[in-house]
Design a protein around this motif. Structure first.
Motif, short mmCIF file in Angstrom:
data_model
loop_
_atom_site.label_atom_id
_atom_site.label_comp_id
_atom_site.label_asym_id
_atom_site.label_seq_id
_atom_site.Cartn_x
_atom_site.Cartn_y
_atom_site.Cartn_z
N ILE A 356 48.94 61.53 40.29
CA ILE A 356 49.45 60.95 39.05
C ILE A 356 50.31 61.98 38.34
O ILE A 356 49.85 63.09 38.03
CB ILE A 356 48.29 60.50 38.13
N SER A 357 51.56 61.62 38.06
CA SER A 357 52.48 62.59 37.45
C SER A 357 52.63 62.41 35.93
O SER A 357 53.21 63.28 35.28
CB SER A 357 53.87 62.49 38.10
N VAL A 358 52.14 61.31 35.37
CA VAL A 358 52.19 61.10 33.92
C VAL A 358 50.81 61.45 33.36
O VAL A 358 49.85 60.72 33.60
CB VAL A 358 52.55 59.64 33.58
N PRO A 359 50.67 62.56 32.64
CA PRO A 359 49.33 63.04 32.24
C PRO A 359 48.50 61.99 31.51
O PRO A 359 47.34 61.80 31.82
CB PRO A 359 49.65 64.24 31.34
N GLY A 360 49.09 61.30 30.54
CA GLY A 360 48.32 60.34 29.76
C GLY A 360 47.93 59.10 30.51
O GLY A 360 47.15 58.28 30.01
N ALA A 361 48.43 58.91 31.73
CA ALA A 361 48.11 57.72 32.52
C ALA A 361 46.92 57.94 33.44
O ALA A 361 46.55 57.04 34.19
CB ALA A 361 49.32 57.29 33.35
N VAL A 362 46.28 59.11 33.39
CA VAL A 362 45.16 59.38 34.29
C VAL A 362 44.02 58.39 34.10
O VAL A 362 43.47 57.89 35.09
CB VAL A 362 44.68 60.84 34.13
N PRO A 363 43.60 58.05 32.86
CA PRO A 363 42.52 57.05 32.74
C PRO A 363 42.89 55.72 33.37
O PRO A 363 42.07 55.10 34.06
CB PRO A 363 42.32 56.93 31.23
N ASP A 364 44.12 55.25 33.14
CA ASP A 364 44.53 53.94 33.64
C ASP A 364 44.65 53.92 35.16
O ASP A 364 44.07 53.08 35.85
CB ASP A 364 45.87 53.55 33.01
N ILE A 365 45.42 54.87 35.70
CA ILE A 365 45.68 54.85 37.14
C ILE A 365 44.47 55.38 37.91
O ILE A 365 44.20 54.94 39.03
CB ILE A 365 46.96 55.63 37.45
N GLY A 366 43.71 56.31 37.32
CA GLY A 366 42.48 56.76 37.97
C GLY A 366 41.51 55.62 38.15
O GLY A 366 40.84 55.51 39.19
N THR A 367 41.43 54.74 37.16
CA THR A 367 40.57 53.54 37.27
C THR A 367 41.09 52.61 38.35
O THR A 367 40.32 52.08 39.16
CB THR A 367 40.54 52.81 35.92
N MET A 368 42.42 52.40 38.38
CA MET A 368 43.01 51.56 39.41
C MET A 368 42.74 52.12 40.80
O MET A 368 42.48 51.37 41.76
CB MET A 368 44.51 51.42 39.16
N HIS A 369 42.79 53.45 40.94
CA HIS A 369 42.53 54.09 42.23
C HIS A 369 41.10 53.80 42.69
O HIS A 369 40.87 53.43 43.85
CB HIS A 369 42.75 55.59 42.12
N LEU A 370 40.12 53.99 41.80
CA LEU A 370 38.73 53.74 42.19
C LEU A 370 38.53 52.27 42.53
O LEU A 370 37.83 51.93 43.50
CB LEU A 370 37.79 54.18 41.07
N LEU A 371 39.14 51.37 41.75
CA LEU A 371 39.07 49.94 42.06
C LEU A 371 39.63 49.66 43.45
O LEU A 371 39.01 48.93 44.25
CB LEU A 371 39.89 49.15 41.03
N ALA A 372 40.78 50.22 43.75
CA ALA A 372 41.45 49.94 45.01
C ALA A 372 40.61 50.39 46.20
O ALA A 372 40.43 49.65 47.17
CB ALA A 372 42.82 50.63 45.04
N ASP A 373 40.08 51.62 46.14
CA ASP A 373 39.34 52.14 47.29
C ASP A 373 37.98 51.46 47.43
O ASP A 373 37.51 51.22 48.55
CB ASP A 373 39.20 53.65 47.18
N GLN A 374 37.33 51.15 46.31
CA GLN A 374 36.05 50.45 46.40
C GLN A 374 36.26 49.02 46.92
O GLN A 374 35.48 48.54 47.76
CB GLN A 374 35.34 50.43 45.05
N ASP A 375 37.30 48.35 46.45
CA ASP A 375 37.58 47.00 46.94
C ASP A 375 37.86 47.02 48.44
O ASP A 375 37.46 46.10 49.16
CB ASP A 375 38.79 46.41 46.21
N ARG A 376 38.56 48.05 48.91
CA ARG A 376 38.93 48.10 50.33
C ARG A 376 37.70 48.21 51.22
O ARG A 376 37.62 47.58 52.27
CB ARG A 376 39.86 49.30 50.58
N VAL A 377 36.70 48.99 50.79
CA VAL A 377 35.51 49.21 51.61
C VAL A 377 34.45 48.14 51.33
O VAL A 377 33.84 47.60 52.26
CB VAL A 377 34.94 50.62 51.38
N PHE A 378 34.23 47.82 50.07
CA PHE A 378 33.26 46.78 49.69
C PHE A 378 33.76 45.41 50.15
O PHE A 378 32.98 44.50 50.42
CB PHE A 378 33.07 46.79 48.17
#
Length: 609
Positions: A356-378
C-alpha cells in the motif's frame, strides 16, 4: 471522474500530508525536468487554435497492434477537428479546448471512452495541444474536452496552475454549442447537461462478488469512477512500456489487492511522465505507484464506453495529482506498507501480500486484503468460526517503533470473513486516527484459521455470590453491592453445539459506592455492547472507536486501550455507579470462555456500606 472522498475524508488528507515527506526505495527520484526538455513535445498556443483546425492523437484501444502479456500496449491514432475553447472551463485560469474526434474504434463504440483520459492531441506540426480529459455528461459522444498542454507541462516543476476545485460540470456556451450540434450528432439536450471529467476505470483485484465490491467502495469512499474487478499485480508481473498515448495506471496498492485507476500517458519528458489531464484523488502531492497497463478491449456501454485493461509491474512514483493531471517519475518506487496474510481452512492454505503506497489507506486496503485472502481459502461468504491474529508494526512521530499484537476468536452466522476483517479495520483505524500524533503503519501480518462450524455461547442467567451461596439475579430487581468488597459473579453460557457451562467473573466495588445507584452489565465480548467501558478503556458506546468529543488520550494510551480491550471469548462485567454529575465510578472484570460469547444481562444496583 470526481474525487475519492471517504466518509471520514481520512486517508485522502493523510496521504496529502504524508506525501510532503515521502521517501523512495531503489533508484532515487530524478530531479524535476524543465518544460523545455527536448524530449517533451512543444505546447501549441491556445490563442493560435481555430475552429475546424485538423488535429490528430494517440491512444491504445486494444483493437489492433502488438500485444503485451495480456493486451495491447502500442498506441493507435485518431483524427479530429477543433470546435472551440471554453474560457475557464475547467477552473479559473484553466480553459477547456473542445474537439471532435474520430477513429475506427471511436466510431464503433459511439464516442470517446473512459480510460482515454490523458490521450495526447497534436496539431499538424506535431506540437501538443493537450490531453483528452472530459466527456459529455449524458452519454457517449465523439466530442472531447481537452486540458491544454501548457497547463499540463507546468506540472513538470510541480507548480500547480490553479488552486481552485475543478468544475463539477462544464456548461457549453451557446456559440460553441451551435458549432458542436452542427458538426456532430450531439443534441442540444445532451449539451445542456455539460461536460465532466471522464470517469477512470478503477480496478480492484481479489474481491469477488457484488457484496465485496460494495464493501470496497464503502471503505475507499469512491465516487465518480467505474469500479470493477480486475487482475492483480503479482510478484511475477512484467512491465509495460510507458509512452505518449500508451496506457498508464496509478495505484494506491498492488499485490493481492490491486486498487488502480487506468488512463493514458500524455507525454514522457526524460524520466518524468504527464498523464490523465485531470485529477485522480486530487490530493496535490501524492504517493501513488506508477504502472504501465495492457489494454484488452473497449467495452460498448450506453452510458459511456470504457477500457478493460490489466495493470502491469510498477515502474515509478506518481508524486503529483492535480487539476491538470498526474505527474510521475520513472525509476524510484514510493515507500509502501506491507500487508501479509496466512489463511488456512479445511485443508487449504494460502499466503498473500499487498503493498500500500497511500499511508492513510492502510486501514481500508488492509481490511480488503484480509477479506480477499480469507474469502479465497474459506471459499464462500457464510457462517463459521475461527481464530485470527495479527501483528501491526509502525513508527511514531518521533521515529520510535511500536508494535501491537492481538489474537481473538470469531464466530458469525452469515459472514465469518467479514466479521474478522472488519475487526482489523477497527484496530487500524483507531491507530491511524489517534488524534494525537502522526504515525506510519509499516507492516501488518495476519494469521487466520477458519472452519465452517458456527460455535458460540449465549449468556443466560447471571448469579451473584451472597451469604455463601449462589443466588440468581432478578433483571427487574435491584442488586445490592457492598462498598469495598469483591462482587463475585458467574454467568451461565448456553450453546447447542458446545453445551452449557458457567464462567466466573469478579468486580471490585469502589469504597465510595455507598449510597450510589448504578448498573451492572454482564455481556459477551462478541455482543458489541461497550456500555460502561468508556471510562475504563476511553471508548465510545457502540464500537471500539475513541470518543472524538474528548481530548485525545495520546498514542501510548491508545495502544494500551487496544491491548486491554475485551476479547470475543470474554464474559465482561462492568459496574457503573452514578451521582448527580453522571457516572463517576466504573470498574470491570473479565472471565474467559474459550469460545465466542454473545448476549448479556443488565441489572440495577445500589451501593451499601
Amino acid at each position: 471522474m470526481k474525487h475519492f472522498s471517504g466518509v471520514r475524508m481520512r486517508w485522502a488528507s493523510v496521504a496529502a500530508g504524508a506525501a510532503l515527506t515521502v521517501t523512495v526505495t531503489g533508484v532515487g527520484l530524478a530531479p524535476a525536468q524543465s518544460a523545455t526538455d527536448s524530449s517533451c513535445p512543444a505546447p501549441y498556443p491556445e490563442t493560435d487554435l481555430a475552429p475546424g483546425q485538423a488535429v490528430h492523437g494517440l491512444t491504445v484501444d486494444g483493437a489492433a497492434g502488438p500485444l503485451g502479456p495480456a493486451g495491447a500496449t502500442e498506441p493507435d491514432t485518431f483524427t479530429g477537428t477543433v470546435l472551440g475553447t471554453v474560457s475557464d472551463g475547467i477552473a479559473p485560469g484553466l480553459d477547456m479546448i473542445m474537439v471532435r474526434l474520430s477513429s475506427s474504434e471511436i466510431d464503433r463504440v459511439g464516442g470517446i471512452w473512459e480510460g482515454m483520459s490523458g490521450s495526447p492531441v497534436y496539431a499538424a506540426d506535431g506540437r501538443l495541444i493537450g490531453a483528452v480529459a472530459y466527456g459529455l455528461s449524458s452519454g457517449p459522444s465523439p466530442v472531447a474536452g481537452v486540458t491544454p498542454a501548457a497547463d499540463m507541462e507546468a506540472l513538470l516543476d510541480q507548480a500547480p496552475t490553479s488552486t481552485a476545485a475543478p468544475a463539477a460540470r462544464v456548461a457549453v456556451p451557446d456559440r460553441l454549442a451551435r458549432v458542436v450540434t452542427a458538426s456532430t450528432d450531439v443534441t442540444r439536450q445532451q449539451l445542456s447537461d455539460g461536460f465532466t471529467e471522464l470517469r477512470l476505470p478503477f480496478g480492484v483485484s481479489g474481491l469477488a462478488g457484488k457484496k465485496r465490491l460494495r464493501e470496497a467502495r464503502s471503505l475507499l469512499g469512491i465516487r465518480g469512477v467505474r469500479m470493477m474487478q480486475t487482475g492483480a499485480v503479482g510478484s511475477a508481473a512484467t512491465p509495460s512500456p510507458v509512452q505518449a498515448g500508451g496506457n498508464l495506471a496509478a495505484s494506491m496498492s498492488y499485490g493481492d489487492v490491486t486498487t488502480a485507476g487506468v488512463g493514458t500517458v500524455t507525454a514522457v519528458c526524460g524520466s518524468e511522465v504527464l498523464a490523465f489531464g485531470h485529477p485522480m484523488n486530487d490530493t496535490g502531492p501524492a504517493t501513488l505507484t506508477l504502472h504501465g497497463a495492457d489494454a484488452i478491449y473497449i467495452q460498448e456501454d450506453p452510458a459511456a464506453p470504457f477500457k478493460v485493461a490489466n495493470v502491469t509491474a510498477p515502474l515509478g512514483t506518481v508524486n503529483g495529482d492535480r487539476l491538470a493531471g498526474l505527474h510521475g517519475v520513472l525509476g524510484g518506487l514510493p515507500t509502501t506498507s506491507r500487508i501479509t496474510s496466512y489463511v488456512e481452512s479445511d485443508g487449504r492454505s494460502r499466503t498473500g501480500t499487498t503493498m500500500i503506497s497511500v499511508p492513510g489507506a492502510v486501514p481500508d486496503i488492509g481490511t480488503m486484503h484480509l477479506l480477499a485472502d480469507q474469502d479465497r481459502v474459506f471459499d464462500g461468504v457464510g457462517a463459521g468460526s475461527g481464530t485470527v491474529s495479527w501483528v501491526i508494526r509502525g513508527q511514531r512521530q518521533d521515529g520510535s517503533d511500536f508494535r501491537l499484537r492481538r489474537t481473538d476468536v470469531y464466530a458469525d452466522p452469515a459472514d465469518l470473513s467479514g466479521s474478522s476483517a472488519f475487526s482489523l479495520y477497527d484496530t487500524l483505524s483507531q491507530l491511524e486516527d489517534n488524534g494525537s500524533e502522526h504515525i506510519t503503519i509499516s507492516s501488518v501480518r495476519t494469521r487466520s484459521v477458519l472452519d465452517r462450524d458456527y460455535r458460540h455461547f449465549v449468556i443466560g442467567r447471571v448469579q451473584v455470590r451472597w451469604a455463601g451461596r449462589w443466588v440468581t439475579t432478578d433483571p427487574n430487581g435491584v442488586l445490592p453491592v457492598r462498598a469495598g468488597h469483591l462482587l463475585r459473579l458467574r454467568a451461565q453460557l448456553t450453546s447447542p453445539s458446545l453445551g452449557n457451562r458457567w464462567v466466573r467473573v469478579s468486580v471490585r466495588v469502589p469504597h465510595r459506592a455507598a449510597g450510589k445507584i448504578g448498573a451492572l452489565d454482564v455481556f459477551g465480548g462478541n455482543s458489541g455492547d461497550t456500555s460502561g467501558l468508556e471510562d475504563l478503556f476511553g471508548l465510545s458506546g457502540g464500537g471500539l472507536f475513541l470518543d472524538s468529543s474528548q481530548p485525545a488520550p495520546g498514542f501510548g494510551a491508545v495502544l494500551r486501550q487496544l491491548r486491554r480491550a475485551p476479547h470475543h471469548d470474554d464474559v465482561v462485567a462492568t459496574l457503573s455507579l452514578f451521582s448527580r454529575r453522571g457516572s463517576d465510578l466504573t470498574r470491570t472484570g473479565t472471565g474467559s470462555a474459550g469460545q465466542v460469547v454473545d448476549g448479556g444481562v443488565s441489572l440495577q444496583v445500589i451501593g451499601l456500606r
